[in-house]
Design a protein around this motif. Structure first.
Motif, short mmCIF file in Angstrom:
data_model
loop_
_atom_site.label_atom_id
_atom_site.label_comp_id
_atom_site.label_asym_id
_atom_site.label_seq_id
_atom_site.Cartn_x
_atom_site.Cartn_y
_atom_site.Cartn_z
N ASP A 110 6.04 5.17 2.33
CA ASP A 110 6.22 3.96 1.53
C ASP A 110 7.34 4.23 0.52
O ASP A 110 7.91 5.33 0.48
N GLU A 111 7.66 3.24 -0.28
CA GLU A 111 8.82 3.41 -1.18
C GLU A 111 8.58 4.46 -2.27
O GLU A 111 9.52 4.95 -2.89
N PRO A 138 5.91 -3.71 8.93
CA PRO A 138 6.83 -2.82 8.22
C PRO A 138 8.25 -3.35 8.13
O PRO A 138 8.78 -3.90 9.10
N LYS A 185 7.84 -2.55 2.45
CA LYS A 185 9.06 -1.75 2.64
C LYS A 185 8.71 -0.30 2.95
O LYS A 185 7.83 0.27 2.33
N MET A 186 9.44 0.26 3.91
CA MET A 186 9.13 1.62 4.35
C MET A 186 10.41 2.41 4.60
O MET A 186 11.49 1.84 4.82
N VAL A 198 11.58 -1.60 7.45
CA VAL A 198 12.22 -0.30 7.24
C VAL A 198 13.53 -0.52 6.47
O VAL A 198 14.40 -1.29 6.91
N VAL A 227 6.85 8.09 8.45
CA VAL A 227 7.09 6.80 7.80
C VAL A 227 6.48 6.89 6.41
O VAL A 227 5.32 7.28 6.25
#
Ligand code: SF4
Length: 335
Positions: A20-21, A59, A2-3, A61, A18
């Motif tokens: 990461d969480e 990815p 998840k991004m 998103v 971009v």
């Protein structure tokens, strides 16, 4: 994986981040807008998609935010979950990295800002988009004129022994003053050192005029790459100035984090159209509405043959019918 995706589209640069969480940057692009924000966005997304493919990453998103002067356009093109102004985006990203920040200096390609923060809340800000003397494009122009690579500008400034005093109030005066000092035999180092000090003086006297400047001071935006300007700030303020880790793309990072915050608060599927945006054909046009004396200039964007957005109409005559098609969540002025 998840991004989060953040896009900051300004008149000079288009920045894409971009995350990461957890909010760590895992890919980014800093591109010249060159008067064509859509192409810059497409180019940036294509490069990021390729980077992920090369790394074997898939990815997903989950939140997208856009900011910058072309934030609405960017939001419509990529399918943003949130469109936010630059002040909020920069402040959010900076507070996350430097929680006790109280003053942010942001100098970009064509405008500059100051943001005052107290107890992690924005209490005041100022912007200058009128005079180019304190911006990156002016430095670029002077570097070109002096035949020096802009990436070397800061090092030249650091070698200055006696920085000359340059009138930095406007580009015309600054340039003619620099030429005069050159003719008087000043070294490139002293001229560039003087130019950095003039830029900081101009910024503090205009953008920061009347504002209470308290440390910690954080300096970001494209111009913060220039060590000469950082040193000039430190000399003038007589205090350390911090450059954050991702100094050039803080607006994009803030947009991504704010979008995640918003999606977490109101859980929903992202409106992101995917990296296919990089391969999609968009067309823009403007026209004037003559239905009343306001003569609004209407901006229109098409994806293929479909109109996906219109704006610029005071009464909503052209945009209202399209609103339900838009998934972009924003309040009236993007604040
Ligand atoms: S868009 Fe509305 S306000 Fe603007 S010119 Fe047309 S009718 Fe008038």
């Amino acid at each position: 994986m998840k991004m989060l995706l953040g896009i900051d589209v300004g008149s000079v640069s288009t920045d894409i981040a971009v995350l990461d969480e957890e909010g760590e940057v895992i890919a980014w692009q800093y591109l010249r807008t060159k008067g064509n924000p859509i192409e810059a966005i497409k180019e940036g997304l294509a490069k990021i998609e390729k980077e992920f493919q090369d790394k074997g990453l898939d990815p997903e998103v989950v939140a997208v935010g856009t900011t910058g002067s072309a934030r609405y356009l960017a939001g419509v093109v990529v399918g943003a979950d949130l469109v936010k102004n630059e002040i909020s985006a920069h402040a959010f990203a900076t507070i996350r990295e430097i929680p006790d920040v109280r003053t942010i200096f942001e100098i970009g390609g064509q405008d500059s800002k100051i943001i005052l923060i107290r107890d992690q809340i924005v209490v005041d800000f100022g912007m200058n988009s009128v005079c180019a003397a304190g911006t990156g494009s002016f430095l670029d122009h002077q570097a070109e004129r002096l035949g020096i690579d802009i990436t070397e500008f800061g090092n030249y400034a650091l070698r200055a022994k006696n920085p000359v005093r340059i009138a930095g109030r406007c580009t015309v005066f600054a340039e003619s003053d620099m030429i005069h000092k050159q003719q008087m035999g000043a070294s490139a180092e002293d001229i560039i050192g003087g130019l950095c000090e003039a830029l900081v003086r101009n910024y503090l006297n205009n953008v920061a005029r009347g504002k209470e400047l308290l440390p910690p001071f954080v300096f970001q935006g494209g111009v913060s790459e220039n060590i000469g300007i950082k040193k000039a700030f430190e000399k003038t303020l007589n205090h350390e100035v911090i450059i954050p880790k991702n100094n050039k793309i803080m607006g994009a990072i803030g947009a991504a984090l704010l979008a995640k915050h918003d999606v977490d608060k109101n859980p929903r599927e992202t409106a992101f159209k995917g990296f296919r945006v990089a391969r999609t054909d968009y067309k823009t046009r403007t026209f004037y509405c003559n239905a009343c004396p306001n003569n609004c200039e209407i901006y229109e964007i098409r994806e293929g043959n479909t109109v996906i957005a219109r704006w610029g109409d005071i009464c909503g005559r052209w945009s209202e019918g399209l609103k339900r098609m838009k998934k972009v969540k924003t309040n009236k002025d993007g604040k």
